[in-house]
Design an enzyme around this catalytic site. Structure first.
Site, short mmCIF file in Angstrom:
data_model
loop_
_atom_site.label_atom_id
_atom_site.label_comp_id
_atom_site.label_asym_id
_atom_site.label_seq_id
_atom_site.Cartn_x
_atom_site.Cartn_y
_atom_site.Cartn_z
N HIS A 36 6.85 6.93 10.78
CA HIS A 36 6.25 6.80 9.45
C HIS A 36 5.63 8.18 9.16
CE1 HIS A 36 4.48 5.28 5.95
NE2 HIS A 36 3.54 4.50 6.42
N ARG B 196 0.82 -1.20 0.00
CA ARG B 196 0.00 0.00 0.00
C ARG B 196 0.86 1.27 0.00
NH1 ARG B 196 -4.87 -0.54 2.20
NH2 ARG B 196 -4.01 -2.34 3.27
N THR B 197 1.81 1.34 0.90
CA THR B 197 2.66 2.53 1.01
C THR B 197 3.51 2.70 -0.24
OG1 THR B 197 2.75 2.20 3.39
CG2 THR B 197 4.39 3.66 2.46
N LYS C 204 22.29 -11.20 -0.37
CA LYS C 204 23.69 -11.62 -0.53
C LYS C 204 24.54 -11.13 0.63
CE LYS C 204 23.22 -11.24 -5.53
NZ LYS C 204 23.47 -10.27 -6.60
N ARG D 1 11.65 1.93 3.19
CA ARG D 1 11.05 1.27 4.35
C ARG D 1 12.01 0.18 4.78
NH1 ARG D 1 5.53 -0.73 6.60
NH2 ARG D 1 4.99 1.34 5.86
#
Lengths: 302, 154
Positions: free
Chosen positions: A129, A51-52, A80, A101
């Site tokens: 956020h 969504r974000t 990795k 994020r």
């Protein structure tokens, strides 16, 4: 704000909040403005949040920019064993702005110190956020016509919910009166109440959801998650006490609106959705305008 | 009476340097690590589990020909808030100092939040001191509080 990273909601002043809201309003009227023609925005999602990410990417595309990035760490060199330090140093060469994020708290602050490319935090663990908070502010402003002197009910998980903490910090600049509605186990942490005390702001704590609900301008709902309870029996006892049902809205103000950062599980009954006081889906749409405003403002295009 | 005599003997035993007194016995090794005394090549004497009215058991450090700037020595206030410094010149105490918790702590303390980025990448920790009396440190990165009880020296 030009070239200034947005990591924490406290990075912006009250004036800067208002500037973003004014810009968001402008983008709501004219969403497609080609301001990012030769710009590349990297969306680095070290943990998935569809969504974000889509909201940010939609904002960039509407501004005529291009997007590079990854949507979870499995499709990046993190698997990795690359450090965040290296990833950011490399990606900074490829873009004009980084949206990230990350599951670890403080990751965005760290990233912002590694590069001159501005960083927008799209969530760092349970910490911050800020674009969610700004879209919450915009939603409140749009539905109430002002930010000053409002009464906000915060309901559900007030202990771990990062959205309510950031919203509290931001709204504390606008003489807000708060009602904290939660079970004992999920009460608003002391540090936030101490913060409000220092500012001389009024707040009330209560376990019963319905009490004083007629005074609310905004009801801000959050998810009560089972894993937050140390005692599963306590969860079973309380889980239904914080569910909003349409009937409960009868005595609320005409102008009152229900907000929720989404996704919801069952804390807002579906019978609320048809009520004009339900605002959570429009709230998500506002996110695109607000993110357009933030991006344009950081890149110095507005 | 005995320990008073001991203390006097120890304090007067250096010609020039610094005596750090009133360190809680349990904090001695933390102080050694904060000030990197293990890397110092001067003469150092440590005493620990000495009887103290104030602290129960205290420790003392005598450092020959070593002097600290305030910024440096204030770091130990995190673990030894009641520490007292005696600056010695020519066998005499020429100055007494107390330590004060600084405004900012860089690179000494581990953030107590396991999900903090500083515990997962190579990063020098950084905290703002939000309370000095009952020490509370706010992490510059994850914004969580590390309190006195959980202060762990890196």
């Amino acid at each position: 704000m030009k070239n200034k990273s947005l990591v924490s909601i406290t990075d912006y002043s009250k004036e800067e909040y208002l500037r973003i809201l004014a810009l968001a309003q402008e983008f709501e009227l004219r969403p497609n403005q080609i301001l990012l023609k030769d710009k590349v925005v990297a969306t680095l999602f070290f943990e998935p949040s569809t969504r974000t990410r889509l909201s940010f990417e939609s904002a960039v595309l509407k501004l005529g920019g291009r997007v590079i990035g990854f949507s979870d760490s499995n499709s990046s060199s993190v698997t990795k064993g690359e450090t965040l330090y290296d990833t950011i140093r490399i990606v900074a060469n490829y873009c004009d702005l980084i949206v990230m994020r990350h599951p670890l708290e403080g990751a965005a602050r760290f990233a912002s110190e590694l590069t001159t490319v501005p960083v927008v935090n799209a969530g760092d663990g349970a910490n911050q956020h800020p674009t969610q908070t700004l879209l919450d502010l915009y939603s409140i402003y749009k539905t109430q016509g002002k930010l000053d002197d409002l009464t906000i009910f915060m309901v559900g998980d007030l202990k771990y919910g990062r959205t309510v903490h950031s919203l509290l910090m931001a709204m504390s600049q606008f003489r807000t009166t708060f009602y904290f509605v939660s079970p004992d186990e999920l009460k608003m942490p002391e540090e936030y109440k101490y913060f409000l005390n220092c500012l001389g702001l009024k707040y009330y704590e209560q376990k019963e959801f319905g009490r004083n609900i007629e005074t609310a301008d905004i009801i801000y709902m959050t998810r009560v998650q089972k894993e937050r309870f140390s005692d599963p029996i306590e969860y079973e006892r309380t889980k239904n006490a914080y569910v909003l049902k349409n009937k409960m809205l009868e005595d609320t103000r005409e102008t009152m609106r229900v907000l929720h950062p989404l996704p919801r599980v069952n804390e807002i009954d579906q019978d609320v959705d048809a009520n004009p006081k339900a605002y959570y889906f429009t709230q998500a749409l506002n996110g695109v305008y607000v993110r357009q405003a933030i991006i344009a403002s950081i890149l110095g295009l507005k | 009476m005995l320990h008073m005599k001991d203390k006097k003997l120890e304090v007067s035993a250096i010609e020039n340097g610094t005596v750090i007194d009133h360190i809680p016995a349990t904090a001695l090794f933390k102080v050694i690590s904060i000030l990197s005394l293990d890397k110092l090549d001067r003469q150092i004497t440590f005493g620990t589990n000495l009887i103290s009215k104030k602290l129960g058991k205290k420790a003392i450090i005598k450092l020959s020909d070593t002097f600290f700037i305030d910024k440096e020595i204030n770091k130990i206030a995190l673990v030894a808030p009641q520490a007292k410094l005696n600056i010695i010149r020519n066998y005499r105490v020429v100055e007494k100092k107390i330590v004060e918790v600084p405004e900012e702590i860089i690179g000494i303390v581990k953030c107590m939040n396991p999900k903090c980025i500083t515990n997962n990448e190579r990063i020098i920790t950084k905290f703002r001191v939000v309370s000095k009396k009952d020490v509370k440190l706010k992490c510059h990165y994850c914004e969580k509080i590390t309190d006195q009880e959980h202060i762990e020296i890196i």
